[in-house]
Design a protein around this motif. Structure first.
Motif, short mmCIF file in Angstrom:
data_model
loop_
_atom_site.label_atom_id
_atom_site.label_comp_id
_atom_site.label_asym_id
_atom_site.label_seq_id
_atom_site.Cartn_x
_atom_site.Cartn_y
_atom_site.Cartn_z
N GLU A 81 6.25 -5.61 -9.78
CA GLU A 81 4.78 -5.64 -9.87
C GLU A 81 4.18 -4.35 -9.31
OE1 GLU A 81 1.11 -8.41 -8.20
OE2 GLU A 81 3.12 -9.26 -8.39
N LEU A 82 4.72 -3.89 -8.19
CA LEU A 82 4.23 -2.64 -7.59
C LEU A 82 4.58 -1.44 -8.46
CD1 LEU A 82 5.12 -3.42 -3.89
CD2 LEU A 82 2.81 -3.17 -4.83
N ASP A 83 5.73 -1.49 -9.12
CA ASP A 83 6.13 -0.43 -10.05
C ASP A 83 5.11 -0.34 -11.19
OD1 ASP A 83 7.49 1.51 -11.47
OD2 ASP A 83 9.18 0.22 -12.01
N ALA A 84 4.74 -1.50 -11.72
CA ALA A 84 3.75 -1.52 -12.81
C ALA A 84 2.40 -1.01 -12.33
CB ALA A 84 3.62 -2.95 -13.35
N ALA A 85 2.02 -1.34 -11.11
CA ALA A 85 0.74 -0.88 -10.57
C ALA A 85 0.73 0.64 -10.39
CB ALA A 85 0.47 -1.56 -9.22
N THR A 86 1.88 1.20 -10.00
CA THR A 86 1.97 2.66 -9.84
C THR A 86 1.81 3.35 -11.19
OG1 THR A 86 3.41 2.42 -7.92
CG2 THR A 86 3.46 4.55 -9.05
N GLY A 146 20.06 -0.01 -6.20
CA GLY A 146 20.53 1.36 -6.36
C GLY A 146 21.35 1.85 -5.19
N LEU A 147 21.99 0.94 -4.46
CA LEU A 147 22.66 1.30 -3.22
C LEU A 147 24.18 1.17 -3.31
CD1 LEU A 147 20.18 -0.35 -0.68
CD2 LEU A 147 20.28 2.03 -1.45
N VAL A 148 24.72 1.23 -4.52
CA VAL A 148 26.18 1.27 -4.68
C VAL A 148 26.53 2.55 -5.42
CG1 VAL A 148 28.21 0.18 -5.65
CG2 VAL A 148 26.37 -1.24 -4.71
N TYR A 149 27.09 3.51 -4.68
CA TYR A 149 27.55 4.76 -5.26
C TYR A 149 29.03 4.67 -5.61
CZ TYR A 149 28.61 9.77 -5.63
OH TYR A 149 29.02 11.01 -6.07
N ASP A 150 29.78 4.06 -4.70
CA ASP A 150 31.22 3.85 -4.92
C ASP A 150 31.67 2.69 -4.05
OD1 ASP A 150 33.73 4.18 -5.94
OD2 ASP A 150 33.98 6.26 -5.29
N ASP A 188 5.70 10.27 -2.53
CA ASP A 188 5.46 10.68 -3.91
C ASP A 188 5.58 9.47 -4.84
OD1 ASP A 188 6.12 11.75 -6.63
OD2 ASP A 188 6.13 13.68 -5.60
N ASP A 189 4.74 9.43 -5.87
CA ASP A 189 4.80 8.33 -6.86
C ASP A 189 6.20 8.19 -7.45
OD1 ASP A 189 2.14 7.77 -6.51
OD2 ASP A 189 1.46 8.82 -8.30
N ARG A 190 6.90 9.32 -7.59
CA ARG A 190 8.23 9.29 -8.21
C ARG A 190 9.28 8.66 -7.30
NH1 ARG A 190 8.69 15.58 -9.28
NH2 ARG A 190 7.72 15.48 -7.20
N ASP A 191 8.99 8.59 -6.00
CA ASP A 191 9.97 8.06 -5.04
C ASP A 191 9.66 6.65 -4.56
OD1 ASP A 191 11.55 10.43 -4.87
OD2 ASP A 191 10.02 11.34 -3.59
N VAL A 192 8.43 6.19 -4.75
CA VAL A 192 7.98 4.99 -4.03
C VAL A 192 8.77 3.74 -4.41
CG1 VAL A 192 6.11 4.40 -5.65
CG2 VAL A 192 5.95 3.76 -3.21
N VAL A 193 9.14 3.57 -5.67
CA VAL A 193 9.88 2.37 -6.06
C VAL A 193 11.28 2.38 -5.44
CG1 VAL A 193 10.88 1.10 -8.00
CG2 VAL A 193 8.56 2.01 -8.16
N ALA A 212 1.46 0.75 -4.17
CA ALA A 212 2.87 0.67 -3.76
C ALA A 212 3.10 1.39 -2.44
CB ALA A 212 3.76 1.24 -4.85
N GLN A 213 2.45 2.55 -2.28
CA GLN A 213 2.60 3.30 -1.03
C GLN A 213 2.04 2.52 0.16
OE1 GLN A 213 1.88 4.69 -3.93
NE2 GLN A 213 2.74 6.75 -4.09
N ARG A 214 0.93 1.83 -0.05
CA ARG A 214 0.34 1.06 1.04
C ARG A 214 1.25 -0.09 1.46
NH1 ARG A 214 -4.81 2.83 1.70
NH2 ARG A 214 -5.71 3.92 -0.09
N VAL A 215 1.82 -0.76 0.48
CA VAL A 215 2.74 -1.86 0.79
C VAL A 215 3.98 -1.32 1.49
CG1 VAL A 215 4.21 -3.65 -0.19
CG2 VAL A 215 1.89 -3.32 -1.07
N LEU A 216 4.52 -0.20 1.00
CA LEU A 216 5.69 0.43 1.61
C LEU A 216 5.42 0.77 3.07
CD1 LEU A 216 8.52 1.80 1.39
CD2 LEU A 216 7.30 3.88 0.68
N ALA A 217 4.30 1.45 3.33
CA ALA A 217 3.96 1.85 4.70
C ALA A 217 3.79 0.63 5.59
CB ALA A 217 2.67 2.69 4.69
N ARG A 218 3.18 -0.40 5.05
CA ARG A 218 2.94 -1.62 5.83
C ARG A 218 4.26 -2.31 6.17
NH1 ARG A 218 -0.14 -4.49 2.21
NH2 ARG A 218 -1.87 -3.10 2.76
N GLU A 219 5.13 -2.45 5.19
CA GLU A 219 6.39 -3.17 5.39
C GLU A 219 7.31 -2.45 6.38
OE1 GLU A 219 7.65 -6.09 3.99
OE2 GLU A 219 5.63 -6.51 3.23
#
Length: 424
Positions: free
Chosen positions: A280-285, A12-16, A259-264, A294-301
């Protein structure tokens, strides 16, 4: 992903992007740059996307350049700004550059034998370029009409404060940076947030006019939270990458509270996890949001990238204790990082010497209860906690050796109303 462009698009990192950039990233070894503004001695979470993008670029075999704007930092970029910033002195900028270099070195490999990263200070050429030469070599290629069409300039013209000539010139200075990097290092791509599109295309135009060569630009969307606020802006202030400004524990908690809506989206933007892991983390959320996996993995990474795995282990240990039964073994720094916005009361340490202070007296003294009788009822009902342990005996007393680090108590009324007692 087979190439960087596909990777960025999936994340999701190509805007233009300019025509031909996808093909160039797939078939060539590209040298690309991103600019960093030296307005402070540390970068913050708002800069992480830029840092991660340079790191991804290098991992795909391309050559990254980080420009730390020692020259343009003395001017200021009007993009996304509602008013002109305070101009920094050369000494302040030099100090800021040193801190930023250290933080970038955690993400980029400067010793690679095939595609080493570079950190470049644009003061190396801007500071030695005289005004007449700059106006003749670069300025004459930009009409005022062209510059007025750029969104960053146009928005400021419509504001009450307008825009100074100093900031108006920023677009030409950044275009000149792209030209210099093209000449010195063969740089053909500039990346950044979507608010940089006008500055980037100005550099592309300058290279085309002066060198008859094709250069590229790629920008990602400006990140906002699901709640509509700017990413990285918190009630407690800026989340810095410097551990002295934002503790690793507080940094970890920032990501854990996503927020759950932002984590992925954050997992895609701020980690190197691959598509199957994020799916897999999206499905778990979706299936078990209460586990916040997902938040725990995000914070850890992210904490491991910025502060190292040792600080991750410390933050996770502190979290388990902090939200468990006993926080008496935590460091004062970690406790204060969590409770920095909590009301506090300072009391002389001698109050806690000997037999210490009565629990009821302390609760009333720090105004967790309206009176001593109210405090007694509160304690007897089990509504008071000291360092996360319930105290229900109104005869209980607190002594200095029970304080965290001998200097701090965390009182809690009910489940949410916390109060710090600092021993002075």
């Amino acid at each position: 992903m087979s190439n960087l462009y596909d990777e960025l698009r999936w994340r999701g990192l190509v805007y233009d992007a300019t025509d031909g950039v996808a093909e160039a990233l797939a078939t060539e070894r590209v040298t690309a740059y991103i600019g960093f503004d030296p307005t402070a001695s540390s970068l913050h979470v708002g800069n992480l996307l830029q840092m991660m993008s340079l790191a991804r670029l290098q991992r795909f075999g391309h050559s990254p350049i980080a420009i730390v704007g020692g020259g343009t930092g003395m001017i200021g970029d009007p993009s996304g700004k509602s008013q002109e910033r305070v101009l920094l002195s050369a000494g302040q900028i030099d100090a800021n550059l040193a801190g930023i270099r250290a933080e970038l070195s955690r993400f980029l490999d400067f010793d690679s034998t095939t595609n080493p990263a570079r950190i470049v200070n644009n003061a190396d050429w801007l500071a030695s370029t005289d005004l007449l030469s700059f106006l003749r070599d670069a300025g004459k290629h930009f009409t005022v009409n062209y510059m007025l069409q750029k969104e960053s300039v146009n928005r400021r013209l419509e504001s009450e404060d307008g825009i100074s000539f100093t900031e108006f010139s920023y677009l030409v200075l950044q275009a000149y940076d792209f030209l210099q990097l093209h000449d010195r290092y063969g740089c053909t791509l500039q990346m950044g947030g979507s608010d940089q599109w006008g500055n980037i295309t100005a550099g592309i135009d300058l290279i085309r006019k002066l060198r008859a060569k094709k250069a590229h630009g790629l920008v990602w969307p400006l990140m906002k939270t699901a709640a509509g606020t700017k990413f990285g802006k918190t009630e407690a202030g800026t989340i810095w990458l410097d551990a002295a400004r934002t503790s690793p524990f507080r940094f970890y908690q920032f990501w854990l509270n996503t927020d759950d809506r932002d984590v992925v989206a954050y997992l895609k933007s701020f980690t190197f996890l691959d598509r199957p892991a994020i799916d897999e983390l999206d499905a778990a959320t979706t299936s078990a949001p209460e586990k916040r996996e997902a938040q725990r993995v995000l914070a850890r990474e992210v904490t491991a990238l910025v502060h190292g795995p040792d600080q991750v282990a410390r933050a996770e240990h502190a979290s388990s204790l902090l939200f468990g039964e006993d926080i008496a073994t935590l460091s004062i720094e970690d406790v204060l990082a969590v409770f920095e916005d909590v009301p506090s009361t300072e009391l002389p340490a001698e109050v806690f010497n000997g037999e210490g202070i009565g629990m009821v007296d302390l609760v009333a003294r720090v105004a967790l209860a309206s009176s001593k009788s109210d405090a007694r009822r509160l304690v007897q009902s089990g509504g008071v906690y000291v360092n996360n342990r319930r105290v229900s005996d109104p005869q209980a007393r607190l002594t200095r050796d029970q304080a965290i680090g001998g200097r701090l108590f965390v009182l809690r009324k009910g489940q949410k109303q916390n109060h710090l007692v600092r021993l002075t």
